[in-house]
Scaffold this motif. Structure first.
Motif, short mmCIF file in Angstrom:
data_model
loop_
_atom_site.label_atom_id
_atom_site.label_comp_id
_atom_site.label_asym_id
_atom_site.label_seq_id
_atom_site.Cartn_x
_atom_site.Cartn_y
_atom_site.Cartn_z
N LEU A 40 11.63 -29.29 40.24
CA LEU A 40 12.90 -28.63 40.55
C LEU A 40 13.61 -28.19 39.28
O LEU A 40 14.21 -27.11 39.24
CB LEU A 40 13.79 -29.56 41.37
N ARG A 41 13.58 -29.01 38.24
CA ARG A 41 14.22 -28.64 36.97
C ARG A 41 13.54 -27.40 36.39
O ARG A 41 14.20 -26.43 36.01
CB ARG A 41 14.17 -29.80 35.97
N THR A 44 14.24 -24.25 38.47
CA THR A 44 15.59 -23.74 38.21
C THR A 44 15.65 -23.03 36.87
O THR A 44 16.21 -21.94 36.76
CB THR A 44 16.61 -24.89 38.26
N GLN A 142 18.29 -25.61 28.51
CA GLN A 142 18.47 -26.15 29.86
C GLN A 142 17.77 -27.49 30.03
O GLN A 142 18.28 -28.39 30.69
CB GLN A 142 17.99 -25.15 30.91
N GLU A 148 22.90 -29.35 33.03
CA GLU A 148 21.88 -28.61 33.80
C GLU A 148 21.07 -29.57 34.66
O GLU A 148 20.71 -29.24 35.80
CB GLU A 148 20.97 -27.80 32.87
N GLN A 149 20.78 -30.77 34.16
CA GLN A 149 20.05 -31.75 34.96
C GLN A 149 20.85 -32.13 36.20
O GLN A 149 20.31 -32.22 37.31
CB GLN A 149 19.72 -32.97 34.11
N VAL A 152 20.82 -29.24 38.75
CA VAL A 152 19.59 -29.16 39.54
C VAL A 152 19.64 -30.17 40.68
O VAL A 152 19.32 -29.85 41.83
CB VAL A 152 18.35 -29.38 38.65
N ARG A 155 22.14 -29.00 43.28
CA ARG A 155 21.62 -27.87 44.06
C ARG A 155 20.61 -28.37 45.10
O ARG A 155 20.59 -27.92 46.24
CB ARG A 155 20.98 -26.83 43.15
#
Length: 162
Positions: A40-41, A44, A142, A148-149, A152, A155
């Motif tokens: 997922l990271r 993204t 990122q 950002e982690q 993710v 989200r």
């Protein structure tokens, strides 16, 4: 230093590799969850470097960019379905396989249609190097960003709730 095309191809391979590891991991295992978190990271990160850096540089290929954006929405839609499917559901593996299939198909189509982009886009070697450097730097930023982690994870929770 890598040019933009190499950065995209290499990162597509990272996503494909994570998809293969995810498929191989036992459903419900901590290993599978850790791979999913990484997938997922990286997913993204990939969408952001394409949407924010690569696609704008190819604005002259607007029809293909519009298709790529539509594919991004399709990938997110399938991700939401997979995230909402409980691990004990008989459809769990199929939904995740569908997500990975859509993700890999997008990477394949992008490499076929936009790496390199068609005329009238004509990036010089210098422009490609600059673009690749910006993309690689943003990917690293990122990966190293706690914000950002968290973004993710948030989200993923939001997609699960929809």
């Amino acid at each position: 230093m890598s040019n933009a095309y190499d950065v995209l191809r290499d990162h597509h391979n990272v996503l494909r590799g994570l998809g293969g590891r995810f498929k191989a991991a036992r459903v419900g295992s901590p290993e599978r969850q850790a791979i999913l978190d990484e997938l997922l990271r990286e997913f993204t990160i990939h969408m952001r470097i394409e949407d924010d850096i690569y696609y704008p540089a190819l604005a002259a290929a607007s029809r293909l960019i519009a298709i790529a954006h539509a594919e991004h929405r399709q990938i997110y839609d399938q991700l939401a379905v997979a995230l909402r499917t409980p691990a004990d559901s008989p459809h769990h593996v199929d939904e995740w396989n569908s997500f990975l299939t859509v993700l890999e198909a997008h990477a394949d189509e992008e490499e076929r249609d936009l790496v390199p982009p068609p005329a009238p886009v004509d990036l010089t070697d210098s422009e490609l190097e600059d673009l690749g450097s910006r993309m690689a730097a943003e990917m690293q930023r990122q990966r190293n960003s706690k914000f950002e982690q968290l973004h993710v994870k948030a989200r993923a929770r939001l997609l699960t709730a929809l």
